[in-house]
Motif scaffolding. Structure first.
Motif: not given
Ligand SMILES: [Zn+2]
Length: 246
Positions: A35-38, A105, A108, A163-166
């Motif tokens: 994931h790319d959660n913060r 990241s 958003r 998760d963040s479609r990045t």
């Protein structure tokens, strides 16, 4: 009855490698989500005999000691020694996260930087989306970060975070010597991760399964890009001149 261990699967993605390594250390089936959660960098839970990890993508490039700590963090806790091991593992993971906090990241709402000095990621992404996906890919794209320290022999040219479609592309590609068809091939690969579902075989996730590889080969510059990478890896591994400390 004990279940026979699944046969080894050749993996090329580093998420698969990390899952395999954790499974090997723990002798358990491991399901890994990147994931790319913060906020929460790692979490795990056990369900029906499987260990489900969710880890931030920074751990894809974690050194062996940190991977070991990841395993110990989720290891069984029985007795004081095990509790102590888990605390030590937690400390090692915290230190790694602190050291890599620039990879977390920004909020958003902060736009990604897609315009490089030599390559405009957004423009390439849009062209590929129109030409190869009928505009169906819905992702954000931007340059990733340089990581300091040490000589490297491999480089992760891109990453797709579900998760963040990045999509993030390694900034080492932003050079005059790197041809656009190569940058496009890397972006195409990451876009495919949104389009091709992860395949499962014997309960193992294959992020680059046969369907993925087959579709990847339809990219007109696929072979050309692979060949270019093969003969120019030294360029990608070298610091860019303006990033060097003179
Ligand atoms: Zn991939």
């Amino acid at each position: 009855m004990l279940e026979a261990p699944p046969p080894p699967v050749v993996r090329t993605g580093s998420a698969g490698r990390l899952a395999d390594t954790l499974a090997g250390i723990l002798s358990e089936q491991v399901h890994l989500t990147i994931h790319d959660n913060r906020s929460t960098m790692i979490s795990f839970r056990r369900r029906e005999g499987r260990l489900y990890y969710r880890v931030h993508h920074m751990f894809l490039e974690a050194p062996e000691t940190v991977v070991q700590a990841l395993a110990e963090f989720a290891g069984p806790v029985r007795g004081r020694a095990a509790g102590e091991r888990r605390r030590t593992a937690g400390t090692a993971i915290d230190a790694f996260v602190r050291h890599n906090r620039t990879r977390i990241s920004p909020a958003r709402t902060t736009p990604l930087r897609a315009q490089g000095v030599h390559h405009d990621l957004e423009a390439i992404y849009r062209r590929l989306n129109a030409e190869h996906f009928d505009g169906a890919v819905d992702a954000r794209i931007g340059w990733g970060w340089w990581r300091g320290g040490g000589r490297r022999r491999t480089i992760k040219t891109g990453v797709y975070v579900h998760d963040s479609r990045t999509i993030r592309i390694h900034p080492t590609l932003d050079r005059a010597e790197v041809p656009e068809f190569y940058v496009a091939a890397v972006i195409f690969h990451e876009m495919l991760h949104q389009v091709i579902p992860v395949q499962s075989r014997n309960g193992r996730r294959m992020i680059h399964g046969p369907a993925f590889r087959e579709r990847e080969r339809t990219f007109p510059d696929h072979l050309r890009a692979k060949a270019w990478e093969g003969s120019h890896l030294a360029i990608l591994l070298s610091p860019r001149h303006r990033d060097r400390v003179e």
